[in-house]
Design a protein around this motif. Structure first.
Motif, PDB file in Angstrom:
ATOM      1  N   THR A 210       0.820  -1.217   0.000  1.00 57.93           N
ATOM      2  CA  THR A 210       0.000   0.000   0.000  1.00 57.93           C
ATOM      3  C   THR A 210       0.848   1.259   0.000  1.00 57.93           C
ATOM      4  O   THR A 210       0.374   2.331  -0.363  1.00 57.93           O
ATOM      5  N   ARG A 211       2.097   1.122   0.431  1.00 58.80           N
ATOM      6  CA  ARG A 211       3.046   2.228   0.403  1.00 58.80           C
ATOM      7  C   ARG A 211       4.331   1.755  -0.255  1.00 58.80           C
ATOM      8  O   ARG A 211       4.585   0.557  -0.339  1.00 58.80           O
ATOM      9  N   SER A 212       5.140   2.707  -0.700  1.00 58.87           N
ATOM     10  CA  SER A 212       6.372   2.340  -1.392  1.00 58.87           C
ATOM     11  C   SER A 212       7.541   3.146  -0.856  1.00 58.87           C
ATOM     12  O   SER A 212       7.421   4.350  -0.624  1.00 58.87           O
ATOM     13  N   ILE A 213       8.662   2.484  -0.647  1.00 59.65           N
ATOM     14  CA  ILE A 213       9.906   3.147  -0.246  1.00 59.65           C
ATOM     15  C   ILE A 213      10.672   3.521  -1.504  1.00 59.65           C
ATOM     16  O   ILE A 213      10.833   2.692  -2.413  1.00 59.65           O
ATOM     17  N   ASN A 214      11.132   4.748  -1.568  1.00 58.39           N
ATOM     18  CA  ASN A 214      11.900   5.186  -2.735  1.00 58.39           C
ATOM     19  C   ASN A 214      13.280   4.528  -2.750  1.00 58.39           C
ATOM     20  O   ASN A 214      13.859   4.254  -1.696  1.00 58.39           O
ATOM     21  N   PRO A 215      13.834   4.308  -3.929  1.00 58.83           N
ATOM     22  CA  PRO A 215      15.183   3.735  -3.997  1.00 58.83           C
ATOM     23  C   PRO A 215      16.238   4.776  -3.655  1.00 58.83           C
ATOM     24  O   PRO A 215      15.960   5.980  -3.578  1.00 58.83           O
ATOM     25  N   LEU A 216      17.460   4.311  -3.469  1.00 54.13           N
ATOM     26  CA  LEU A 216      18.622   5.181  -3.339  1.00 54.13           C
ATOM     27  C   LEU A 216      19.278   5.312  -4.712  1.00 54.13           C
ATOM     28  O   LEU A 216      19.160   4.413  -5.553  1.00 54.13           O
ATOM     29  N   TYR A 217      19.976   6.418  -4.906  1.00 54.21           N
ATOM     30  CA  TYR A 217      20.648   6.656  -6.186  1.00 54.21           C
ATOM     31  C   TYR A 217      22.149   6.536  -5.944  1.00 54.21           C
ATOM     32  O   TYR A 217      22.775   7.421  -5.366  1.00 54.21           O
ATOM     33  N   VAL A 218      22.689   5.409  -6.367  1.00 55.54           N
ATOM     34  CA  VAL A 218      24.067   5.030  -6.054  1.00 55.54           C
ATOM     35  C   VAL A 218      24.930   5.190  -7.295  1.00 55.54           C
ATOM     36  O   VAL A 218      24.584   4.694  -8.380  1.00 55.54           O
ATOM     37  N   SER A 219      26.054   5.869  -7.138  1.00 49.60           N
ATOM     38  CA  SER A 219      26.961   6.027  -8.275  1.00 49.60           C
ATOM     39  C   SER A 219      28.411   5.974  -7.808  1.00 49.60           C
ATOM     40  O   SER A 219      28.718   6.306  -6.657  1.00 49.60           O
ATOM     41  N   PRO A 220      29.302   5.531  -8.688  1.00 52.26           N
ATOM     42  CA  PRO A 220      30.713   5.492  -8.320  1.00 52.26           C
ATOM     43  C   PRO A 220      31.249   6.904  -8.130  1.00 52.26           C
ATOM     44  O   PRO A 220      30.912   7.815  -8.892  1.00 52.26           O
ATOM     45  N   GLY A 221      32.077   7.067  -7.106  1.00 52.38           N
ATOM     46  CA  GLY A 221      32.780   8.327  -6.933  1.00 52.38           C
ATOM     47  C   GLY A 221      34.134   8.259  -7.627  1.00 52.38           C
ATOM     48  O   GLY A 221      34.454   9.089  -8.468  1.00 52.38           O
ATOM     49  N   HIS A 222      34.887   7.231  -7.293  1.00 51.46           N
ATOM     50  CA  HIS A 222      36.230   7.071  -7.859  1.00 51.46           C
ATOM     51  C   HIS A 222      36.681   5.645  -7.611  1.00 51.46           C
ATOM     52  O   HIS A 222      36.385   5.046  -6.570  1.00 51.46           O
ATOM     53  N   ARG A 223      37.350   5.065  -8.611  1.00 56.79           N
ATOM     54  CA  ARG A 223      37.997   3.748  -8.529  1.00 56.79           C
ATOM     55  C   ARG A 223      37.009   2.601  -8.313  1.00 56.79           C
ATOM     56  O   ARG A 223      37.358   1.569  -7.759  1.00 56.79           O
ATOM     57  N   LEU A 224      35.763   2.813  -8.759  1.00 55.39           N
ATOM     58  CA  LEU A 224      34.740   1.771  -8.696  1.00 55.39           C
ATOM     59  C   LEU A 224      33.868   1.866  -9.951  1.00 55.39           C
ATOM     60  O   LEU A 224      33.644   2.953 -10.475  1.00 55.39           O
ATOM     61  N   SER A 225      33.368   0.734 -10.398  1.00 52.05           N
ATOM     62  CA  SER A 225      32.404   0.720 -11.500  1.00 52.05           C
ATOM     63  C   SER A 225      31.009   0.974 -10.939  1.00 52.05           C
ATOM     64  O   SER A 225      30.755   0.776  -9.741  1.00 52.05           O
ATOM     65  N   PRO A 226      30.074   1.412 -11.781  1.00 49.57           N
ATOM     66  CA  PRO A 226      28.700   1.585 -11.303  1.00 49.57           C
ATOM     67  C   PRO A 226      28.115   0.308 -10.705  1.00 49.57           C
ATOM     68  O   PRO A 226      27.402   0.348  -9.700  1.00 49.57           O
ATOM     69  N   GLU A 227      28.423  -0.828 -11.311  1.00 52.13           N
ATOM     70  CA  GLU A 227      27.874  -2.098 -10.837  1.00 52.13           C
ATOM     71  C   GLU A 227      28.414  -2.460  -9.453  1.00 52.13           C
ATOM     72  O   GLU A 227      27.661  -2.879  -8.565  1.00 52.13           O
ATOM     73  N   THR A 228      29.724  -2.297  -9.254  1.00 55.52           N
ATOM     74  CA  THR A 228      30.307  -2.619  -7.949  1.00 55.52           C
ATOM     75  C   THR A 228      29.826  -1.648  -6.888  1.00 55.52           C
ATOM     76  O   THR A 228      29.559  -2.041  -5.741  1.00 55.52           O
ATOM     77  N   ALA A 229      29.695  -0.375  -7.245  1.00 63.51           N
ATOM     78  CA  ALA A 229      29.176   0.607  -6.290  1.00 63.51           C
ATOM     79  C   ALA A 229      27.779   0.205  -5.823  1.00 63.51           C
ATOM     80  O   ALA A 229      27.464   0.254  -4.623  1.00 63.51           O
ATOM     81  N   ALA A 230      26.926  -0.208  -6.764  1.00 63.51           N
ATOM     82  CA  ALA A 230      25.574  -0.638  -6.413  1.00 63.51           C
ATOM     83  C   ALA A 230      25.602  -1.891  -5.539  1.00 63.51           C
ATOM     84  O   ALA A 230      24.858  -1.990  -4.553  1.00 63.51           O
ATOM     85  N   ASP A 231      26.458  -2.853  -5.888  1.00 61.97           N
ATOM     86  CA  ASP A 231      26.582  -4.076  -5.094  1.00 61.97           C
ATOM     87  C   ASP A 231      26.975  -3.766  -3.652  1.00 61.97           C
ATOM     88  O   ASP A 231      26.411  -4.324  -2.700  1.00 61.97           O
ATOM     89  N   LEU A 232      27.961  -2.898  -3.488  1.00 65.86           N
ATOM     90  CA  LEU A 232      28.456  -2.588  -2.148  1.00 65.86           C
ATOM     91  C   LEU A 232      27.418  -1.817  -1.336  1.00 65.86           C
ATOM     92  O   LEU A 232      27.214  -2.101  -0.153  1.00 65.86           O
ATOM     93  N   ALA A 233      26.773  -0.851  -1.955  1.00 69.37           N
ATOM     94  CA  ALA A 233      25.758  -0.079  -1.231  1.00 69.37           C
ATOM     95  C   ALA A 233      24.618  -0.986  -0.773  1.00 69.37           C
ATOM     96  O   ALA A 233      24.149  -0.889   0.366  1.00 69.37           O
ATOM     97  N   TYR A 234      24.184  -1.872  -1.656  1.00 70.06           N
ATOM     98  CA  TYR A 234      23.109  -2.794  -1.287  1.00 70.06           C
ATOM     99  C   TYR A 234      23.567  -3.764  -0.198  1.00 70.06           C
ATOM    100  O   TYR A 234      22.843  -4.021   0.773  1.00 70.06           O
TER     101      TYR A 234
END
Length: 262
Positions: A210-234
């Motif tokens: 009935t309600r929804s939690i918004n996602p987080l917006y995860v991005s690499p800062g430096h020395r990480l790929s977008p995929e690894t950044a997302a994996d680590l944050a999750y």
């Protein structure tokens, strides 16, 4: 704290807007949005699985900011919590004047100096930093996680609660936990259209529907790929929406703030 690799790129709040934007483009050119680190990511996201492997547990630091807006001048309280294997090793903070107002896309010039000041109080040297703010999901691909990551030449991730720019490649409504939706560059970003800047990461969701939690917006800062950044944050989001290092830095910032308001 790690040594400063690019002292000429330390955020300078006295710069003009044109100078700030020019520096951000220089930072983006220096940033590495690929995996360039020496730690085992399993030791961060699943330490039991990696228990039989050699090597020490990496130190992960969460960085967050609070503000003493009733003071004159207004001040930032920068909080850092360093963790290893889920245990807090160190909490540090610094209180410094805010020199400029908040300007979308130029957050690092308002908060970067205070954050670097807090880092001078660290006794441990983190292997990875998570910032409450953007990394590559930024107009010039140089959010605060990218700016500080390049200045220190350390692996860094930006974890933002709202989307600064770019487009998700599909709807973000009612995503199941663990879902990752690519955020792609659009005309507002200094990158080829369609470039994957990061991911909308759904760490938690209500079971009722009935309600929804918004996602987080995860991005690499430096020395990480977008995929690894997302994996680590999750993987670092334990029982809550935010990754634990950032959640604890936010809580510590609130606690430390009360000391200055007493």
């Amino acid at each position: 704290m790690p040594s400063i690799s690019h002292p000429d790129l330390v955020p300078d709040a006295s710069s003009t807007r044109t100078e700030m934007e020019s520096q951000q483009r220089e930072i983006a050119a220096l940033a590495t949005f690929e995996d360039r680190f020496s730690f085992d990511t399993r030791r961060i996201t699943n330490p039991l699985e990696a228990a039989s492997t050699d090597g020490r547990q990496p130190i992960v630091a969460g960085v967050d900011q609070s503000f003493l807006l009733e003071s004159e001048p207004e001040r930032a309280l920068s909080a850092i919590v360093a963790m290893r294997n889920g245990e807090v090793l160190e909490r540090v903070h610094a209180v410094t004047p805010l020199e400029i107002p908040y300007i979308p896309g130029l957050l690092a010039f308002r908060e970067g100096g205070p954050i670097l000041e807090a880092m001078t109080n660290l006794l441990v040297e983190p292997d990875l930093y998570l910032f409450d703010g953007s990394g590559r999901i930024h107009y010039r691909q140089a959010g605060i996680a990218t700016h500080i990551g390049v200045v220190l030449d350390v692996p860094a991730i930006g974890v933002a609660k709202s989307l600064l720019c770019g487009d998700p490649d599909r709807s973000l409504e009612g995503l199941a936990p663990g879902t990752r939706v690519p955020i792609e560059a659009n005309a507002r970003v200094d990158a080829p259209e369609g470039t994957v800047l990061g991911y909308a990461v759904q760490t938690r969701q209500y079971e009722s529907g009935t309600r929804s939690i918004n996602p987080l917006y995860v991005s690499p800062g430096h020395r990480l790929s977008p995929e690894t950044a997302a994996d680590l944050a999750y993987g670092l989001a334990a029982e809550y929406k935010l990754p634990e290092p950032i959640r604890l830095a936010d809580r510590y910032a609130a606690t430390a703030k009360r000391e200055y308001q007493a």
